[in-house]
Structures are given as structure tokens and as C-alpha cells.
Design a protein around this motif. Structure first.
Motif, short mmCIF file in Angstrom:
data_model
loop_
_atom_site.label_atom_id
_atom_site.label_comp_id
_atom_site.label_asym_id
_atom_site.label_seq_id
_atom_site.Cartn_x
_atom_site.Cartn_y
_atom_site.Cartn_z
N UNK A 101 -2.91 7.11 -16.73
CA UNK A 101 -2.51 6.02 -15.81
C UNK A 101 -2.25 4.73 -17.05
N UNK A 139 -1.67 1.75 -7.01
CA UNK A 139 -2.65 1.93 -8.22
C UNK A 139 -1.82 1.87 -9.35
N UNK A 140 -0.65 2.84 -9.58
CA UNK A 140 0.04 2.92 -10.78
C UNK A 140 0.88 1.72 -10.95
N UNK A 168 -4.81 6.83 0.12
CA UNK A 168 -3.79 7.14 -0.72
C UNK A 168 -4.45 7.71 -2.19
N UNK A 169 -3.67 8.76 -2.69
CA UNK A 169 -4.22 9.23 -4.06
C UNK A 169 -3.64 8.31 -4.98
N UNK A 191 0.70 -1.28 -0.04
CA UNK A 191 0.16 -0.05 0.21
C UNK A 191 0.96 1.15 0.18
N UNK A 192 0.41 2.22 -0.67
CA UNK A 192 1.00 3.46 -0.77
C UNK A 192 0.60 4.43 -1.86
N UNK A 193 1.34 5.50 -1.82
CA UNK A 193 0.81 6.46 -2.92
C UNK A 193 0.88 6.05 -4.41
N UNK A 194 1.65 4.88 -4.41
CA UNK A 194 1.91 4.53 -5.78
C UNK A 194 1.22 3.18 -5.99
#
Lengths: 70, 833
Positions: B414, A32-33, B5-6, A27-30
Motif C-alpha cells: 500500500x 484507503x488507497x 470495504x476491502x 467511501x468506496x473500495x479504494x
């Protein structure tokens, strides 16, 4: 020897890798990317390999070369 | 909401915030928020003339300072020896917040003014001195040359003067003697001496000849050294002339003509002695001037060096302060309460950080008054903001160039991170070229930190901005190069090939299948054979169609999250489902047929392999009738009719369902007695939050609300256009994906031609001569590979891959009606300059 088996086999492997990618990205800000990138890469690479393999399974023409010394 | 999270899937949630800033803290607060870079301020005084805003005076002052800084920059640029400018990260910052800020700014203002006056003075005097020097040099030349003339003239005289050749000898010091001699000589002419441009000499002579009717004697010589103009650096070549004529009237005419032709006249004495005196005097003055000139130059340089030490931080401070006051002009100045009211957008996630910044600003200013922030609720559409890092910003920006996404719709950037380099690679596939661009990208990334500081130049800067895109493009190109089995137009032979060539008596060899399928990529047996293109074209075209239909289906599916999020269930049933059915029943069917046809062993099948293209055309032109000798599978006729009917039904479905339901809704609303609102003038409404807290003085006027046009005619027209666009687009876009085949074919052929024409003909050469030739050819081959195949083809494939994303993919789901988030950010000021 030319059969659909490798295609299905590799498909299963790729699906497994995609599942791993989805589950094990921290998990973290990245998140999804990274997840999207991994899954899309696996999908694109598999598709291209599958198409290339299938196109050569039962080819309709044979390679013909004129026997000139190159 | 705060700990989620964003993600790049959608743009961030934004809130409208209102800030109450006491005047004492205002400047420091804005400075702090500018450093943070998270708030986009709205203009609360849109009707006010820019010259009437509150902080015009301060802005003018900083504009003056900026002008002075620009002047210094231009002076430093003009210096021939480079003056070092200390970079910003190396300079100590000027403190512009806090209690001593005003004092610092005043000091800076005075300092800049002083430097400017000094520099201007020095420039002035340098110019004057240079001009003086030039005149003196010319005078010196004139004196020297005229001495020569006189000497020549005298040597031409009869014997009486032969013993007195040297006109500068001391014997001629006595005037009376000179007069004695001069009277015996025809040397009794008066003269005019001076300098003129070399180019004008012929004209000058002709004019004089005509004016004086030949009553003159003129002599001229070249001045060897050209005169260099110090300000422009241009050279002019001059000649010294001396004109002898008789009589005052003639002399006057000569002087007038000379002046009109731009000559400079110098007073030369007939007496040789006096001439030598003048020469000495001129030389002495020249030396003096040279010394002064040199000293002035040195002084100027020291001044500029001092300026250079501080220039970067002055620029920074002046720019920042100007932006701060411009931003403060956007605020509403509430005089009665001595506070400034500011409104702006910021990401909801960042509100806590902004609060911290506000507290920090109060500490810095030392006043103890705290600015207050609170959120407003609004109907206005917020700006679109995607949080990017150095890796994703390249991809996001190429998708943003097409149009900024509507607030919170699915972000195509994305997916473009992977699909864009992949589609590029399908068009570029070559292991060697892929490695070249991969290494170029790695080189840029390794020098990232240094190069990010700037000074790259426009074109290199663009490549540097896209370094991660290029990295991924390179990696995928290596993969597709493996698939196409192409490395610098040669093939790799890694696994069991599927073909062998048996011995044959004839000149033509036919390959025979040995049962293997080449495991990973295109069989190397196809490389170099005569019908290689027949096979690879068929393979690449079919691949292009398959990849294209899958990409379009994927893009179409991205509509779903949008419809769900914005609560438009009607769109799912009225737009998404018919579009999907239409696309799949025709082109999805084509893809399935392609794949199916590949799985059948046509050697053992009962029918001949049908042409898929003809099959598709026949599906439309004569549906239902499929010749059993050329069918792909039994029951094909029936299946195709069903699919065709499905596709045909989708068209009226797309045309009519949505307008019908919208019409029903409108009828229901009108039936309940509501009348449409008059939306011509602005509506005043105060926000509920405001009313609770304040007495409503700082009221926000809500501008015209954005309402959908419930004009039924518009809805119908929009739907018609949408339907036609989609249906025709389906066909044309599918064909458009064939560029994936076309460009990869062109790339492969170019690569092969380049090899054949350079190294292909040269590799067999032997001996030392052959060695040199091969070495030179390698250099040529490599240069052309990088220049034509990597750069030119790379840019071309980049463009086509981008077009596929912008047109073929985005038209399936993208709305793109938002506006970008442009926060006040000092870091971004650099990009704007």
C-alpha cells in the motif's frame, strides 16, 4: 529575507491539504488507497522541498566560477 | 462485515468453506466457480496416486485433444503464407455446460481426430511426392548432361563421324547403322552415370583412380540449380558425372564405390534416341507430379484455414475442461451419497457471490439439485489475498516478490505505491528524462485495452505490466528534477536567484548573496560553477540521510498495528519501544542536528560550523566532552551523554525483556500441571458444525496443528539474533540510504558528460554543413539519452529503490510468512501458459 517563515507557512498548508484529503475522499473500495497515496505524496513532496530550501538558507560556501568564456 | 470495504492495508479475511455438490451438477458447478475465480480448492485426496483418481479417464481424453490442438498449431506455424487464426473474442463459444455438454464434447473429439488424420495423410503424400519429384529432376539433369558428354566425345572423333555431329538426329534411329558406326570408333566403352554431391567430387575421383588404377575416363559438370529439401529447407548442390570404363568387373567396382560415396546412379542408354525418349518421358512425369504436388498443397492449405477458424475456441475449451476435471479430482467422492465433497478457501466477503454462482450453475445444468455451501471454523492459516486493480497490482506484485505477507499483517504494498516511485525519483531526478518515461508510460496506458489481449513478447510484456509504476516514477521524477533544477543537464531560472556575480579584475568570480532564497529547488547560480559539486554533494548526502531515517522510522511504526491486531502487547514493550528509542537517539538525533545546523546563520554565529560527521563520531568515542569552540548548541555534551546512555540501555532491554516474560509464562503454565502435547501424529477431530448437520461421514481430518515451539532456548537465540540484526542494521541501513545521493550524482554527471560530448561541441556550427551536423548530433544525443540515461539508469534506480524497500524498510516490520491465494480461475490460465 531568508528565514524559516516559508517553511512553517508551507507546512501549515500541506497539513491542511492532508486533512482535506483524509476527509473528502469518498467511501468506496479504494478509499484507503487514495487517502494513503494523497497523504504520502504531500508528505514526501513537502519533505524534499523543505530540505532543499533549508539547505540554501544559510549556505556555508559561495559559488565560485572562473571567468572563462564558455 | 459485508458492507465494509476491502482495503489494501491488510490482506482480506478468508474463510474455509465446504461444498456438497451432487454429481450431476459437479462439472457445471466447477465451471461456474472457475469463471468466478474466487475459490482455492484444497486437495482432499493427498495420498491417492494420480493414476488412481476418479476422473483420470476424462483427463486423458482431454489430454489427447490438447495434443491434437498443439499439432494443428505447429502445422499452421510451419506454413509459409500466414494462416489466419480467428481470435478468441471473435469466435462463438462452445457450450460445455448444461444438458447438451457431453454431446458437444464427443463431437469435438471426433472432429479433432478427423482433422488430424487428414492432415497427417496429406503431409505423408506431400513428402513422398516431393521425393519423387527430386529424383525425376536429377534424372532429367543426368540425361541432359550425358547427352552433352556424348556429343563432345563424338566431335572429338576423326573425320569419319564429322558428318554426324548431331547425335540426336533421326539418322541414328536405326540400330544396325549405329552399331556399324560404333564399331569404328573407340567409343566402345560402357559407362556409369549419376549424380553426386559437389563437395564429394574430388574424393570420388581420387578413390576411383586408386581403385581402378587409372583405367577410367570420368567427366562431370555442375548442376546449376541447387536442390532444396522441402522439409528442412537446406540446399544441396550436385554434379552430374559419367564414368567410362571397360569390362564388367571394373564397372561393378565403380558402382560399388559410387554407392558408398552416396551417389545416385541412373540407367542411361548409349543410344541417343532412347535417351531423348527417356528425357521426354521424364519431363512429362515431372509435370504431372508438379501438378499433383500443387493440388495437395492447396488442399492442405484449405484444411488448415478451416482449422484456423476454430482453433482458438478449441484450445480454450480443451484447456478449461482439463482444468475442471483436475479440480474435480481434488474432491472427495462420497459414493454412498452420490455427492462430491469439496473444501476450499475463499474471501469471506465473496461468499454471497459464490452462493449466487452455485444457484446459477444449477439453472444451467437443468437438474434442479443445488450444491450446498457452508463455512467451517479452523485453526489453519488461510492464504494471503490482496484485492488489486490494474493500478495497484504492479506495486503489490513487486512487494510480493520479496515474500508473501503473513495472513492479515500490514501490507507494505500500500505504501510502496508512493514511496517506491519517490525514492526512484530521488535517484533519477531530471525533468527531461522524467518527461520521457512519463510519455512512454502514457503511451502504454492509452493502448492498454489493445495490448492487454496479449501477443506482446516477454520483455515488452514486463514493461507493460508495470506501466502504472512507470507513470508514477515519471511524475515524481519531474518533481525531483524541478528540485535538483536539472533538465537534460541544464538549469531552469524561474524565480529570483539568491546569488549575483559582481565584476572583478581577477579571473575568478565569487558569488555574493543577495538575501533571496531560490523559492523552489536548487539555485541555478550553482549550475556550471567550479565548486558546484561541493555544495550539491553536501546537500544530497544530508537529504539522503534525512529521507532514510524518516523512511525507516515509518517502517518501524508499521510494527504497531501488527502487534495490536495479533494481540502481542509484550512485543510492543519488548521490541518496538527499545528499537524506536535506539534508532531515534542516534540517527534521529543526527537528523535533528542536520536540520538545526541549516537553520543557523553561521556568518553571525559565535562559533565556527562544526562537522556533523566528526560530531557523531566524537559522541561515541569521547562522550560528554564537546569542545566549546566547535559545539553546535550549548549543553551539547550533556544531551549527547543522555542519548548515548538511552541507546545503550536499549540493547539489554531488547535482549532480555521478551525471553524473561516468556519464561515466566512458561513457568506459570507448567506450575499448573499441564504437560506438553504429543504432536507427532495427526489428530483426528471433527468440526462441531459437521456434527450438527451430518452423521459425520464426510469427516474432515485435521492435520497437525501449527503450534509455537515453547522451547526456551529457541526463544533466547531468536531474540539475540533479532537484537544484533537490528542494532547493526540500523547503522548499515542508514549508510545504505546514501545510495540516494550516489545514484543521483552519477545520473547528473552522465547527463552532463553526454551533453558536453555531443551537442556541446557542435552547437555553434553555422551554414548548411553545420545544420546537417547538428541534426545528426541531435539524433545521436537523443538515442543515447533514451538508451543509456533513461533505460539503463532507470533500471538501475528501479533496482536500488526496490532494494531499499525490501531490505531497509521491510526488515523493520515485515514477517512475510504467508502463502499466496491461488484460486481456480479460467482467466488466469492464460497467464500460466
Amino acid at each position: 529575507m531568508a528565514s524559516m517563515f516559508p517553511i512553517v507557512f508551507i507546512l501549515v498548508i500541506v497539513l491542511g491539504l492532508m486533512a482535506c484529503g483524509y476527509l473528502f475522499v469518498p467511501k468506496g473500495p479504494q478509499q484507503t488507497t487514495i487517502r494513503t497515496s494523497i497523504m504520502l505524496t504531500l508528505a514526501c513532496c513537502y519533505l524534499m522541498w523543505m530540505i532543499t530550501y533549508m539547505a540554501q538558507l544559510h549556505p556555508l560556501i559561495v559559488p565560485i566560477k572562473s571567468a572563462l568564456e564558455i | 462485515m459485508g458492507d465494509e470495504y476491502p482495503s489494501m492495508f491488510r490482506s482480506e479475511q478468508m474463510s474455509l468453506v465446504q461444498l456438497y455438490i451432487p454429481t450431476e451438477v459437479a462439472h457445471d458447478t466447477v465451471a461456474e466457480l472457475g469463471e468466478l475465480g474466487n475459490v482455492q480448492f484444497k486437495d482432499l485426496n493427498p495420498t491417492v496416486n494420480p493414476f488412481q483418481r476418479s476422473f483420470v479417464g476424462e483427463i486423458r481424453r482431454f489430454e489427447d485433444m490438447a495434443r491434437r490442438v498443439r499439432f494443428f498449431v505447429s502445422q499452421i506455424e510451419k506454413e509459409k503464407d500466414v494462416v489466419p487464426i480467428r481470435p478468441l473474442y471473435d469466435s462463438a463459444p462452445l457450450i460445455t455446460v448444461g444438458p447438451s455438454a457431453a454431446h458437444t464434447i464427443d463431437e469435438l473429439d471426433v472432429l479433432l481426430a478427423e482433422h488430424e488424420t487428414r492432415l497427417l495423410q496429406m503431409n505423408e503424400s506431400y513428402k513422398l511426392l516431393s521425393e519423387r519429384t527430386k529424383e525425376l529432376i536429377e534424372a532429367r539433369y543426368v540425361l541432359r548432361e550425358t547427352a552433352g558428354f556424348f556429343a563432345k566425345a563424338e566431335t572429338q572423333q576423326p573425320d569419319i563421324r564429322t558428318s554426324f555431329d548431331d547425335s540426336s538426329a533421326p539418322l541414328l534411329q536405326h540400330d544396325d547403322r549405329e552399331n556399324q558406326y560404333s564399331s569404328t570408333v573407340q567409343f566402345d566403352l560402357e559407362f556409369v552415370a549419376g549424380t553426386i554431391d559437389r563437395a564429394r567430387i574430388p574424393t570420388f575421383e581420387r578413390v576411383l583412380w586408386r581403385v581402378l588404377r587409372g583405367n577410367l575416363y570420368m567427366n562431370h559438370t555442375d548442376i546449376v540449380e541447387p536442390f532444396v529439401d522441402p522439409t528442412t529447407g537446406s540446399e544441396t548442390r550436385k554434379n552430374v558425372f559419367i564414368i567410362f570404363a571397360h569390362g564388367d568387373a571394373l564397372l561393378a567396382k565403380i558402382r560399388k564405390v559410387a554407392e558408398s560415396m552416396g551417389a545416385t546412379l541412373y540407367p542411361i542408354d548409349a543410344n541417343a534416341d532412347k535417351r531423348s525418349d527417356s528425357l521426354r518421358e521424364v519431363t512429362a512425369r515431372l509435370e504431372d507430379l508438379q501438378t499433383i504436388l500443387y493440388n495437395t498443397g492447396a488442399n492442405r492449405r484449405t484444411e488448415l484455414v478451416t482449422v484456423g477458424q476454430n482453433l482458438a475456441r478449441w484450445q480454450d475449451v480443451v484447456r478449461k475442461e482439463k482444468v475442471i476435471y483436475e479440480t474435480m479430482n481434488l474432491f472427495n467422492y462420497d459414493v454412498r451419497r452420490k455427492t462430491l465433497v469439496a473444501e476450499g478457501w475463499c474471501p469471506t466477503r465473496d461468499i454471497a457471490r459464490i452462493q449466487v454462482a452455485l444457484g446459477h450453475a444449477t439453472e444451467e445444468s437443468g437438474t434442479g439439485v443445488v450444491p450446498i455451501l457452508h463455512e467451517l471454523s479452523t485453526n489453519k492459516t488461510p492464504p494471503t489475498f490482496n484485492r488489486t486493480n490494474k493500478f495497484t497490482e504492479g506495486f503489490q506484485s513487486i512487494m510480493d516478490s520479496y515474500g508473501i505477507a503473513t495472513y492479515q499483517e500490514v501490507n507494505p504494498g500500500l505504501f510502496a505505491i508512493i514511496t517506491f516511485p519517490f525514492l526512484f525519483a530521488v535517484m533519477f531526478g531530471d525533468i527531461g528524462h522524467g518527461l520521457i518515461i512519463l510519455f512512454a508510460a502514457l503511451y502504454m496506458i492509452m493502448n492498454e485495452r489493445k495490448w492487454a489481449k496479449g501477443g506482446l513478447g516477454e520483455i515488452v510484456g514486463i514493461f507493460f505490466f508495470g506501466r502504472y509504476i512507470i507513470l508514477l516514477m515519471g511524475m515524481f521524477s519531474v518533481y525531483t528534477g524541478l528540485m535538483y533544477n536539472d533538465i537534460f543537464s541544464k538549469s531552469l531560472h524561474i524565480w529570483h536567484s539568491g546569488w549575483y556575480f559582481p565584476e572583478s579584475n581577477g579571473t575568478v568570480l565569487h558569488g555574493v548573496s543577495n538575501g533571496h532564497v531560490y523559492l523552489f529547488g536548487l539555485d541555478p547560480a550553482w549550475h556550471g560553477v567550479d565548486n558546484a559539486l561541493v555544495f550539491t554533494n553536501s546537500y544530497k548526502m544530508k537529504m539522503a540521510i534525512v529521507l532514510g531515517v524518516i523512511h525507516m522510522t515509518f517502517a518501524l511504526c508499521l510494527q504497531l498495528p501488527n502487534h495490536i491486531k495479533f494481540k502481542r502487547p509484550l512485543d510492543i514493550y519488548a521490541n518496538f519501544i527499545p528499537q524506536m528509542i535506539f534508532l531515534q537517539s542516534i540517527f534521529g538525533y543526527l537528523v535533528i542536528c542536520i536540520l538545526y545546523k541549516w537553520t543557523i546563520d553561521w556568518g553571525k554565529a559565535s562559533t565556527a560550523p562544526p562537522s556533523l560527521l566528526n560530531m557523531l563520531i566524537a559522541m561515541f568515542l569521547s562522550p560528554g566532552s564537546v569542545d566549546s569552540k566547535s559545539q553546535l548548541y550549548p549543553g551539547q555534551g550533556f544531551v549527547q551523554v543522555v542519548l548515548l546512555l538511552l541507546a545503550v540501555i536499549c540493547i539489554p532491554w531488547m535482549l532480555c525483556m521478551k525471553p524473561y516474560f516468556l519464561w515466566k509464562d512458561m513457568q506459570k503454565i507448567q506450575g499448573q500441571g499441564y504437560v506438553g502435547l504429543d504432536h507427532d501424529g495427526p489428530r483426528e477431530s471433527s468440526d462441531e458444525v459437521m456434527e450438527i448437520e451430518e452423521e459425520g461421514n464426510g469427516r474432515v481430518i485435521v492435520e497437525e496443528m501449527e503450534e509455537e515451539h515453547h522451547d526456551f532456548g529457541e526463544v533466547v537465540i531468536h531474540q539475540i539474533i533479532h537484537t544484533i540484526e537490528f542494532c547493526l542494521g540500523c547503522i548499515s541501513h542508514t549508510a545504505s540510504y546514501l545510495r540516494l545521493w550516489a545514484l543521483s550524482l552519477a545520473h547528473a554527471q552522465l547527463s552532463e558528460v553526454l551533453w558536453d560530448m555531443t551537442l556541446g561541441g557542435v552547437l555553434g556550427m553555422e551554414g548548411i554543413f553545420g545544420f546537417i551536423v547538428i541534426a545528426l548530433t541531435i539524433v545521436l544525443w537523443f538515442t543515447l539519452t533514451v538508451g543509456v540515461l533513461c533505460l539503463m539508469e532507470g533500471l538501475s534506480a528501479f533496482l536500488h529503490a526496490l532494494r531499499l524497500h525490501w531490505v531497509e524498510a521491510n526488515s523493520k516490520h515485515y514477517e512475510g510468512g504467508g502463502y499466496a491465494f491461488t484460486p481456480l480461475s479460467f482467466a488466469k490460465l492464460d497467464d500460466k501458459e
